[in-house]
Structures are given as structure tokens and as C-alpha cells.
Write a protein that holds these residues in place. Sequence first.
Motif, PDB file in Angstrom:
ATOM      1  N   PRO A 183      44.758  58.130   8.460  1.00 38.81           N
ATOM      2  CA  PRO A 183      44.774  59.435   7.786  1.00 38.81           C
ATOM      3  C   PRO A 183      44.165  59.409   6.380  1.00 38.81           C
ATOM      4  O   PRO A 183      43.595  60.400   5.930  1.00 38.81           O
ATOM      5  CB  PRO A 183      46.271  59.780   7.731  1.00 38.81           C
ATOM      6  CG  PRO A 183      46.863  59.049   8.879  1.00 38.81           C
ATOM      7  CD  PRO A 183      46.101  57.755   8.954  1.00 38.81           C
ATOM      8  N   ILE A 184      44.274  58.273   5.713  1.00 38.22           N
ATOM      9  CA  ILE A 184      43.717  58.146   4.359  1.00 38.22           C
ATOM     10  C   ILE A 184      42.234  57.791   4.410  1.00 38.22           C
ATOM     11  O   ILE A 184      41.409  58.392   3.712  1.00 38.22           O
ATOM     12  CB  ILE A 184      44.478  57.071   3.556  1.00 38.22           C
ATOM     13  CG1 ILE A 184      45.945  57.475   3.370  1.00 38.22           C
ATOM     14  CG2 ILE A 184      43.812  56.844   2.197  1.00 38.22           C
ATOM     15  CD1 ILE A 184      46.779  56.402   2.705  1.00 38.22           C
ATOM     16  N   PHE A 185      41.889  56.832   5.250  1.00 39.47           N
ATOM     17  CA  PHE A 185      40.530  56.301   5.219  1.00 39.47           C
ATOM     18  C   PHE A 185      39.572  57.024   6.172  1.00 39.47           C
ATOM     19  O   PHE A 185      38.405  56.650   6.271  1.00 39.47           O
ATOM     20  CB  PHE A 185      40.554  54.796   5.508  1.00 39.47           C
ATOM     21  CG  PHE A 185      41.106  54.001   4.353  1.00 39.47           C
ATOM     22  CD1 PHE A 185      40.286  53.618   3.303  1.00 39.47           C
ATOM     23  CD2 PHE A 185      42.451  53.686   4.291  1.00 39.47           C
ATOM     24  CE1 PHE A 185      40.788  52.910   2.222  1.00 39.47           C
ATOM     25  CE2 PHE A 185      42.974  52.975   3.223  1.00 39.47           C
ATOM     26  CZ  PHE A 185      42.142  52.589   2.182  1.00 39.47           C
ATOM     27  N   SER A 186      40.057  58.069   6.824  1.00 38.14           N
ATOM     28  CA  SER A 186      39.165  58.919   7.614  1.00 38.14           C
ATOM     29  C   SER A 186      38.828  60.207   6.867  1.00 38.14           C
ATOM     30  O   SER A 186      38.181  61.106   7.428  1.00 38.14           O
ATOM     31  CB  SER A 186      39.809  59.259   8.964  1.00 38.14           C
ATOM     32  OG  SER A 186      41.024  59.968   8.789  1.00 38.14           O
ATOM     33  N   LEU A 187      39.233  60.299   5.609  1.00 41.24           N
ATOM     34  CA  LEU A 187      38.896  61.456   4.788  1.00 41.24           C
ATOM     35  C   LEU A 187      37.387  61.503   4.539  1.00 41.24           C
ATOM     36  O   LEU A 187      36.692  60.496   4.696  1.00 41.24           O
ATOM     37  CB  LEU A 187      39.633  61.366   3.448  1.00 41.24           C
ATOM     38  CG  LEU A 187      41.158  61.536   3.488  1.00 41.24           C
ATOM     39  CD1 LEU A 187      41.756  61.153   2.137  1.00 41.24           C
ATOM     40  CD2 LEU A 187      41.527  62.971   3.840  1.00 41.24           C
ATOM     41  N   PRO A 188      36.863  62.673   4.130  1.00 33.51           N
ATOM     42  CA  PRO A 188      35.447  62.735   3.747  1.00 33.51           C
ATOM     43  C   PRO A 188      35.123  61.692   2.678  1.00 33.51           C
ATOM     44  O   PRO A 188      35.999  61.322   1.882  1.00 33.51           O
ATOM     45  CB  PRO A 188      35.300  64.154   3.193  1.00 33.51           C
ATOM     46  CG  PRO A 188      36.391  64.931   3.862  1.00 33.51           C
ATOM     47  CD  PRO A 188      37.536  63.987   4.029  1.00 33.51           C
ATOM     48  N   GLU A 189      33.897  61.228   2.658  1.00 38.53           N
ATOM     49  CA  GLU A 189      33.524  60.099   1.804  1.00 38.53           C
ATOM     50  C   GLU A 189      33.895  60.313   0.340  1.00 38.53           C
ATOM     51  O   GLU A 189      34.353  59.382  -0.332  1.00 38.53           O
ATOM     52  CB  GLU A 189      32.025  59.816   1.928  1.00 38.53           C
ATOM     53  CG  GLU A 189      31.590  58.584   1.167  1.00 38.53           C
ATOM     54  CD  GLU A 189      30.137  58.243   1.413  1.00 38.53           C
ATOM     55  OE1 GLU A 189      29.640  57.307   0.767  1.00 38.53           O
ATOM     56  OE2 GLU A 189      29.496  58.916   2.241  1.00 38.53           O
ATOM     57  N   LYS A 190      33.736  61.522  -0.165  1.00 38.34           N
ATOM     58  CA  LYS A 190      34.017  61.761  -1.577  1.00 38.34           C
ATOM     59  C   LYS A 190      35.508  61.710  -1.898  1.00 38.34           C
ATOM     60  O   LYS A 190      35.890  61.627  -3.070  1.00 38.34           O
ATOM     61  CB  LYS A 190      33.439  63.115  -2.015  1.00 38.34           C
ATOM     62  CG  LYS A 190      34.067  64.318  -1.336  1.00 38.34           C
ATOM     63  CD  LYS A 190      33.446  65.610  -1.845  1.00 38.34           C
ATOM     64  CE  LYS A 190      34.082  66.840  -1.187  1.00 38.34           C
ATOM     65  NZ  LYS A 190      33.476  68.099  -1.683  1.00 38.34           N
ATOM     66  N   GLU A 191      36.360  61.723  -0.880  1.00 43.06           N
ATOM     67  CA  GLU A 191      37.800  61.641  -1.081  1.00 43.06           C
ATOM     68  C   GLU A 191      38.379  60.310  -0.602  1.00 43.06           C
ATOM     69  O   GLU A 191      39.575  60.070  -0.728  1.00 43.06           O
ATOM     70  CB  GLU A 191      38.503  62.776  -0.322  1.00 43.06           C
ATOM     71  CG  GLU A 191      38.073  64.170  -0.705  1.00 43.06           C
ATOM     72  CD  GLU A 191      38.725  65.213   0.181  1.00 43.06           C
ATOM     73  OE1 GLU A 191      39.897  65.018   0.552  1.00 43.06           O
ATOM     74  OE2 GLU A 191      38.053  66.207   0.524  1.00 43.06           O
ATOM     75  N   ARG A 192      37.537  59.436  -0.091  1.00 40.40           N
ATOM     76  CA  ARG A 192      38.007  58.219   0.575  1.00 40.40           C
ATOM     77  C   ARG A 192      38.164  57.085  -0.437  1.00 40.40           C
ATOM     78  O   ARG A 192      37.254  56.813  -1.225  1.00 40.40           O
ATOM     79  CB  ARG A 192      37.009  57.816   1.645  1.00 40.40           C
ATOM     80  CG  ARG A 192      37.494  56.740   2.616  1.00 40.40           C
ATOM     81  CD  ARG A 192      36.384  56.399   3.593  1.00 40.40           C
ATOM     82  NE  ARG A 192      35.819  57.615   4.190  1.00 40.40           N
ATOM     83  CZ  ARG A 192      34.579  57.706   4.616  1.00 40.40           C
ATOM     84  NH1 ARG A 192      33.746  56.678   4.506  1.00 40.40           N
ATOM     85  NH2 ARG A 192      34.131  58.832   5.136  1.00 40.40           N
ATOM     86  N   PRO A 193      39.289  56.389  -0.421  1.00 38.01           N
ATOM     87  CA  PRO A 193      39.466  55.248  -1.330  1.00 38.01           C
ATOM     88  C   PRO A 193      38.482  54.131  -1.012  1.00 38.01           C
ATOM     89  O   PRO A 193      38.109  53.919   0.148  1.00 38.01           O
ATOM     90  CB  PRO A 193      40.904  54.790  -1.052  1.00 38.01           C
ATOM     91  CG  PRO A 193      41.576  55.963  -0.405  1.00 38.01           C
ATOM     92  CD  PRO A 193      40.506  56.662   0.377  1.00 38.01           C
ATOM     93  N   ASP A 194      38.093  53.413  -2.058  1.00 37.26           N
ATOM     94  CA  ASP A 194      37.251  52.235  -1.842  1.00 37.26           C
ATOM     95  C   ASP A 194      38.025  50.952  -2.093  1.00 37.26           C
ATOM     96  O   ASP A 194      37.478  49.853  -1.984  1.00 37.26           O
ATOM     97  CB  ASP A 194      35.991  52.282  -2.713  1.00 37.26           C
ATOM     98  CG  ASP A 194      36.290  52.099  -4.198  1.00 37.26           C
ATOM     99  OD1 ASP A 194      37.476  52.158  -4.601  1.00 37.26           O
ATOM    100  OD2 ASP A 194      35.326  51.913  -4.969  1.00 37.26           O
TER     101      ASP A 194
END
Length: 283
Positions: A183-194
Motif C-alpha cells: 500500500p505504501i510502495f505502490s503509490l504514484p512515484e512522486k508520493e513513493r518513499p525511496d
Amino acid sequence: MNADDFIEIPIDSAQPVGMFDSGVGGLTVLKALRERLPGEDVLYLGDTARLPYGTKSPQTVTRYAVQAAGALVRRGIKMLVVACNTASAVALDAVREAYPGLAVVGVVEPGARAACAASRNGIIAVVATEGTIAGGAYHRAIAHIRPEAHIKGQPCPLFVSLAEEGWVDGPIAEAVAARYLEPIFSLPEKERPDSLVLGCTHFPLLEPAIRAVLGKGVRIVDSAATTAEVVHDRLVESGMLAESGCLGKARFLTTDDVERFARTGTRFLGTHIGPEQVELVDL
């Protein structure tokens, strides 16, 4: 807290570094400490009779932490490492108040510093126990260091059980990791943690399963090595480094089931712990 907890014990460089956790997870910190400071003796307490701390109230965790610290202080230690993220999140001030003059190091701030250094886009995920996430300690620590950061917290209580049982990779571990993390790492790229902070000392054992789910693009931060560096620096600053030049020894205390502590602890520490090396104590 009991009146007996408010005690002062003479401190010198020959004494061990004290360390406690709710169980064996803190042995990942001990492993990092021994790699960074091989000459230091360490006295480790696993409060296995009362784990996990992560589902307990802040008041209960604080009481347990002060009691665990007291058991170590009475045996003579020169520094205390709270190798439990939940206790570090809610009980550091209480422990410092109970034992003035004793240097106390937690694992939250070192982990937060490592995460801030690792993240390129300023979006940082934190996985931890329910208590650590609910308390917001990592959120506050990261925000203090990097105010523009965006933090996404995810409690992962089943990770503790998986680590304790040794189910740290393969389909079961990966399925649980996916349920928590996708749920966290499938967010749109600009919202995704690195970057991802392993905000529980049990969680480094799950890194193979976590890495299988996240792939290679996410930096995984384990606070153990950073905590060991903080301990080194504090000992140097205070002139309390061990002077013997010999390889340090580790001693172990547990509040329940010596055999299980030795068996499970061997997995976390990466070296054999025999039951004869573990002492049963009552807090």
C-alpha cells in the motif's frame, strides 16, 4: 518505579556496556556493537517474559524499561543502550531520570539520522511495532533533522513473530511483507518513499523478504550500525573505552526460558549462544 531504582553506582571504563530489549531482537544491535567495538564487554538483558513491548501502553513500557535498566545498573554498567525501539520511543526520559549520571542511548534517533541521510526525495517509510508507530517517535526525530521530509508509518506486528520463529524469507514471509508494504510502495512515484527504516530490532532478519518485495530501488535503513557508532562516540568523549585490548565478552540475562533465549538468540546474533551463557533473572 520503585525507590530501589533510584540508585547511583560507581562507573569506570572496565565495566560492560548494558543493553536491554523486550526479547532477542536487540541482539542485532549487540552484533553491530561488537563489530564496531570488539574490545567492549556487554551485558544484555532480554525481557522475554513480557514481550512484546510494542502492544503495551506507554505507561507499562516505561515501567518495564525502568525495571530492566535497574537490573543492569545494579550489576555495574558504564553505559546503557536501550536496544528496543518501543522503549526508546516512550521511556528514555524516564530511564535517564531514574539513573542520573548514566549515559543512555536509544535506537530511534540514530535510525532517524541514518534515514534522513539515505533518502534522496525526502519521503521516508518507517515500519515498526504498533507502539512505536502510534507514539510518533520516528516522525518527530526525522522531522527535527529534516523538516521537509514526508514520513509514512506502517505497523508490522507479525514481523516480530516471523523473526522469532525464523521464518525470515520464502513465500510466507514475503506474503506478509507484501501485505504491509505494497500500500505504501505502490503509490504514484512522486508520493513513493525511496527509503525504509526498520524501526524494530527484530526486523533486520526480515530484510531478505522485504527486499524481495521492494526490489533494489529502495534503501533499507537498519539503526543497529548507526547506534553502535553513537555508542563508540559517547565512550570516546567520556574517556570510557575499554583499555584491555582484549576481545570483549558478552553475558546474557533473560526473564523466561533460557533454552529458547539461547536458541533464538543464536539466530539473531549470528554466533552460538549456549544455555550455560544465559542467566534467568526476575525483574
